[in-house]
Design an enzyme around this catalytic site. Sequence first.
Site, mmCIF file in Angstrom:
data_model
loop_
_atom_site.group_PDB
_atom_site.id
_atom_site.type_symbol
_atom_site.label_atom_id
_atom_site.label_comp_id
_atom_site.label_asym_id
_atom_site.label_seq_id
_atom_site.Cartn_x
_atom_site.Cartn_y
_atom_site.Cartn_z
ATOM 1 N N GLU A 1 144.515 79.064 67.288
ATOM 2 C CA GLU A 1 143.804 77.857 67.727
ATOM 3 C C GLU A 1 143.257 78.001 69.135
ATOM 4 O O GLU A 1 142.257 77.388 69.490
ATOM 5 C CB GLU A 1 144.755 76.648 67.680
ATOM 6 C CG GLU A 1 144.385 75.681 66.576
ATOM 7 C CD GLU A 1 145.282 74.466 66.501
ATOM 8 O OE1 GLU A 1 145.661 74.146 65.370
ATOM 9 O OE2 GLU A 1 145.616 73.842 67.524
ATOM 10 N N LYS B 1 139.901 66.993 61.096
ATOM 11 C CA LYS B 1 140.550 65.681 61.242
ATOM 12 C C LYS B 1 139.515 64.579 61.017
ATOM 13 O O LYS B 1 139.762 63.602 60.312
ATOM 14 C CB LYS B 1 141.133 65.523 62.656
ATOM 15 C CG LYS B 1 142.425 66.285 62.921
ATOM 16 C CD LYS B 1 142.986 65.898 64.303
ATOM 17 C CE LYS B 1 144.282 66.623 64.620
ATOM 18 N NZ LYS B 1 144.917 66.233 65.878
ATOM 19 N N HIS C 1 158.759 95.893 52.868
ATOM 20 C CA HIS C 1 158.608 96.062 51.418
ATOM 21 C C HIS C 1 157.469 95.212 50.886
ATOM 22 O O HIS C 1 157.418 94.908 49.694
ATOM 23 C CB HIS C 1 159.931 95.730 50.734
ATOM 24 C CG HIS C 1 161.039 96.609 51.212
ATOM 25 N ND1 HIS C 1 161.354 97.819 50.626
ATOM 26 C CD2 HIS C 1 161.855 96.488 52.294
ATOM 27 C CE1 HIS C 1 162.336 98.392 51.299
ATOM 28 N NE2 HIS C 1 162.654 97.608 52.322
HETATM 29 O O1 PA5 Z 1 147.594 72.373 69.355
HETATM 30 C C1 PA5 Z 1 147.099 71.312 69.039
HETATM 31 O O2 PA5 Z 1 146.620 70.535 69.878
HETATM 32 C C2 PA5 Z 1 147.070 70.848 67.591
HETATM 33 O O3 PA5 Z 1 147.476 71.816 66.715
HETATM 34 C C3 PA5 Z 1 147.955 69.635 67.438
HETATM 35 O O4 PA5 Z 1 149.272 69.967 67.808
HETATM 36 C C4 PA5 Z 1 147.972 69.104 66.012
HETATM 37 O O5 PA5 Z 1 146.669 68.931 65.536
HETATM 38 C C5 PA5 Z 1 148.722 67.777 65.955
HETATM 39 O O6 PA5 Z 1 148.147 66.885 66.874
HETATM 40 P P1 PA5 Z 1 148.918 65.635 67.396
HETATM 41 O O7 PA5 Z 1 150.144 66.086 68.142
HETATM 42 O O8 PA5 Z 1 147.951 64.950 68.278
HETATM 43 O O9 PA5 Z 1 149.276 64.823 66.204
#
Ligand code: PA5
Length: 475
Positions: A301, A444, A330
Amino acid sequence: MSTYSKEYRHDMRVRIDYNNMLTQAVGEHGIDPEEIADMQERMQAAFDGVNAKRDAMRWRDLYKTQLDIVDEIEETAEFVRNNCDNFVVLGIGGSALGPIAVHQALRHQHHNALSKDERKVPRLYVEDNVDPERMAALLDVIDLDKTIFNVITKSGSTSETMAQLLIITRLLIDRFGEDGLRDHLIATTDKEKGNLIIIAKRYNLRTFIVPDGVGGRFSELCPVGLIAAAVCGADIRAMLAGAEYMDELCSTDELHKNPALMLAVLEVLAMERHGANISVLMPYADSLKFMADWYAQLWAESLGKKKLSGDSMLHFGQTPVKALGVTDQHSQVQIYTDGPFDKTITFIGVDKYRVDFEIPHAFDDIPNVAFLSGHTLNELIQAERIATEHAVTVSGHMNKTIMLPIVNEFTIGQLIMLFELQTAFAGELLGIDAFDQPGVEEGKNATYALLGKAGYEEKLRELQNSAKKEEKYII
Ligand code: PA5
């Protein structure tokens, strides 16, 4: 100033061995040390860039700032331990992967299966999906009377977490009334943004704040991760101290002394000049299995980004692959040895496992089995790690090893900070923003549109007008 002695910190230091990333070990597909030397200027700029943004990167200071709330977290953890048998985290992505990874690292590997007397702390469930079967299964195994939930969402608006919250709140209110909600629900969220803070205030919930400048995937060392860890008995001060130690180690611009910067430089060189578009993380410890999941999110990410350069769109990032030693020897190791030169492999080893397990004698008359007897599983897993490292190296594939003296709070804190800093340095080296996630936001928003959230009408039209699927391509 750390309360841990110099000797302890030295003995517990997480070490990096990158010999096998280099040409002298793996030959033509490796990195020439000259290439590292050539990175000096860029490396210095990245180092300075990350330091200059320190005020915005509050995740880097959590080991200091969160000390102020450790007592409150521990009091809440004690309340939870005294009042329930099940602690359930509702959250997804960065709000779930850290708690899962740290729990697996620090607790008994069959924690939830132990009796209450053996466990001494509640069972932990981290619900990071909206699969209806999983939600139903959770409700089959927990007794609401003996369960406390911690809903975690930094944005306070993620559909998956909100859907879970709606289900659980309804059940809790039906059972305990609105006044009873506070005893069964803890909120972790932004101090003002989003909906969870509104709900938390309405029901006077115990509420913990995700500090500004701490994105989901960088949030394990704030209440997002610390509450679940404390509930399950972890020494969260030691986790923070480990993170502090690693930050200190990574505070020099001498590349050869800065583990996170060196890891970032190696991965960026591997990516840019050696076609390594895949980053495999392969811990040789079941306790670290989910650290690979957490790392996968952090790396993917943060670095999976696109950027316009002149007329061309440039795409960045390395696809993370999670593997487990020895299990995946394996399954995946065949492609790590004989497959294409499109990856780096990072092994994680452990000097000392917390248990010694001897392999007994039983078939001494069958030499091909008997050779194992008298050894330990500890020797076997170490031998297999070294043997796999050798096989991957002689096949010419770049690899490196991160060694933990032992898995404990202090070394896990170091590992978390190491990967976070590696990611920040890599983002800076690549010239991208490692802290946003526009691709995730897109998904989202599309979900909001499909489920009819107000304000997403335009997105819904976009979805409806997107290319229609042709029947002939569905068989
Ligand atoms: O790293 C990030 O910002 C995302 O992966 C969020 O953790 C994830 O989308 C969940 O978001 P939130 O904590 O706002 O619900």
